[in-house]
Design a protein around this motif. Structure first.
Motif, short mmCIF file in Angstrom:
data_model
loop_
_atom_site.label_atom_id
_atom_site.label_comp_id
_atom_site.label_asym_id
_atom_site.label_seq_id
_atom_site.Cartn_x
_atom_site.Cartn_y
_atom_site.Cartn_z
N ASP A 6 -22.53 18.00 -45.71
CA ASP A 6 -22.60 16.58 -46.06
C ASP A 6 -22.16 16.47 -47.52
O ASP A 6 -22.99 16.53 -48.43
CB ASP A 6 -24.06 16.13 -45.88
N THR A 26 -19.31 15.77 -43.08
CA THR A 26 -19.55 14.32 -43.10
C THR A 26 -19.45 13.85 -44.56
O THR A 26 -19.90 14.53 -45.47
CB THR A 26 -20.95 13.96 -42.55
N THR A 27 -18.83 12.70 -44.74
CA THR A 27 -18.76 12.10 -46.08
C THR A 27 -19.32 10.68 -45.98
O THR A 27 -19.53 10.17 -44.88
CB THR A 27 -17.31 12.01 -46.60
N ASN A 28 -19.59 10.09 -47.10
CA ASN A 28 -19.98 8.67 -47.12
C ASN A 28 -19.56 8.11 -48.48
O ASN A 28 -19.16 8.88 -49.38
CB ASN A 28 -21.48 8.49 -46.82
N LEU A 31 -21.17 9.83 -51.54
CA LEU A 31 -20.65 11.18 -51.80
C LEU A 31 -19.24 11.09 -52.38
O LEU A 31 -18.87 11.87 -53.26
CB LEU A 31 -20.64 12.00 -50.50
N LYS A 86 -16.50 6.87 -39.21
CA LYS A 86 -17.94 6.60 -39.33
C LYS A 86 -18.14 5.09 -39.37
O LYS A 86 -17.59 4.40 -40.23
CB LYS A 86 -18.44 7.21 -40.64
N PHE A 132 -30.98 9.35 -39.80
CA PHE A 132 -31.22 9.79 -41.19
C PHE A 132 -32.68 10.21 -41.36
O PHE A 132 -33.54 9.39 -41.68
CB PHE A 132 -30.91 8.64 -42.15
N ARG A 135 -34.43 10.03 -45.19
CA ARG A 135 -34.76 8.70 -45.71
C ARG A 135 -35.97 8.13 -45.00
O ARG A 135 -36.69 7.29 -45.57
CB ARG A 135 -33.56 7.76 -45.57
N ALA A 166 -28.89 13.82 -39.79
CA ALA A 166 -28.36 13.56 -41.14
C ALA A 166 -29.50 13.32 -42.11
O ALA A 166 -30.66 13.23 -41.72
CB ALA A 166 -27.43 12.35 -41.09
N SER A 167 -29.12 13.23 -43.40
CA SER A 167 -30.11 13.05 -44.47
C SER A 167 -31.11 14.21 -44.48
O SER A 167 -32.31 14.03 -44.59
CB SER A 167 -30.81 11.69 -44.29
N ARG A 169 -32.95 17.30 -46.04
CA ARG A 169 -33.38 17.57 -47.42
C ARG A 169 -33.76 19.04 -47.66
O ARG A 169 -33.84 19.46 -48.80
CB ARG A 169 -34.62 16.73 -47.75
N THR A 186 -26.12 17.99 -40.43
CA THR A 186 -25.24 17.91 -41.59
C THR A 186 -26.09 17.98 -42.83
O THR A 186 -27.08 17.26 -42.96
CB THR A 186 -24.34 16.66 -41.57
C1 E4P Z 1 -24.76 11.33 -43.13
O1 E4P Z 1 -23.66 11.42 -42.63
C2 E4P Z 1 -25.01 10.88 -44.51
O2 E4P Z 1 -23.86 11.16 -45.29
C3 E4P Z 1 -26.12 11.58 -45.19
O3 E4P Z 1 -26.70 12.59 -44.45
C4 E4P Z 1 -27.02 10.74 -46.02
O4 E4P Z 1 -28.01 11.55 -46.62
P1 E4P Z 1 -28.90 11.10 -47.88
O5 E4P Z 1 -30.09 10.36 -47.37
O6 E4P Z 1 -29.29 12.40 -48.53
O7 E4P Z 1 -28.02 10.25 -48.76
#
Ligand code: E4P
Length: 223
Positions: A6, A26-28, A31, A86, A132, A135, A166-167, A169, A186
């Motif tokens: 990620d 995965t990007t957003n 990032l 996405k 996620f 979060r 995702a997300s 930690r 991810t």
């Molecule tokens: C998923 O594709 C997101 O990019 C990502 O996992 C968000 O994670 P974060 O809550 O650490 O920002």
């Protein structure tokens, strides 16, 4: 279980690929913002990521209306055969997923925070759903619990959509995802790098190397 990074960092991705551990990326926009420096445009960065990654690379649309999402999706999907669009989990997003599915464009539905959102995204035609978990933990809920629910729902109805956790930690998130049977996790680069290590491995290796000096005082390997 597949492992995605990620990140939008080409360096981190190349490191992970060299380790043989990275199946996708995965990007957003957050990032991407971290990498928007040093003269390289986001377009340059994404093209490079798509080239070096051996599997799917999710790139997020930033339009929120149907028409805008479809236009951006078209541009993303032309970046390479491993590009995945996405799309956020909204009603407009669901419409976009349905249309993109008909056009055989792979979609990762993002920003999922409960299991029914995941079911709807899958029914619309998403190839991946991204709940996620971190979060949810941040606001005092058990993020991994919805992964268990989504796994059960998808199994009940033989839904083929991939559950992409995702997300992430920490390594415990990764372990729980594997036990539940998620399809993909991810994770940030720092979590990936923690996974192969154990202090007892380091301690054991140090002792073996110490004992080897009794066999070969100069440390050479005679075989
Ligand atoms: C998923 O594709 C997101 O990019 C990502 O996992 C968000 O994670 P974060 O809550 O650490 O920002």
């Amino acid at each position: 279980m597949k492992i995605f990074l990620d990140t939008a960092s080409v360096k981190e991705i190349q490191d992970g690929v060299d380790l043989g551990l990275v199946d996708g990326v995965t990007t957003n926009p957050t990032l991407a913002a971290k990498e928007a420096k040093g003269g390289k445009t986001f377009s340059d960065i994404v093209k490079e990521i798509i080239k070096i990654t051996p599997g799917p690379v999710s790139v997020e649309v930033v339009a929120t209306d149907l028409d805008g999402m479809l236009k951006q999706a078209g541009r993303i999907s032309q970046l390479g055969s491993n590009a995945v669009v996405k799309i956020p989990m909204t009603t407009e997003g669901l419409k976009a997923i349905k249309i993109l599915k008909e056009k055989r464009v792979a979609v990762n539905c993002t920003l999922i925070f409960n299991s029914l959102q995941a079911l709807f995204a899958a029914k619309a035609g998403a190839e991946f759903v991204s709940p996620f978990v971190g979060r949810l933990d941040d606001i005092g809920q058990d993020g991994m619990q919805i992964i268990e629910e989504i796994r059960a729902i998808f199994n009940n109805y033989k839904i083929q959509t991939n559950i992409l956790v995702a997300s992430i930690r920490n390594p415990v998130h990764v372990l729980r995802a594997a036990v539940i049977g998620a399809d993909v996790v991810t994770m940030p680069y720092d979590v990936l790098m923690k996974l192969p290590h154990h202090p007892k491995t380091d301690e054991g290796l140090a002792r073996f190397l110490e004992d080897w000096k009794k066999v070969s005082p100069d440390g050479s390997f005679p075989l």
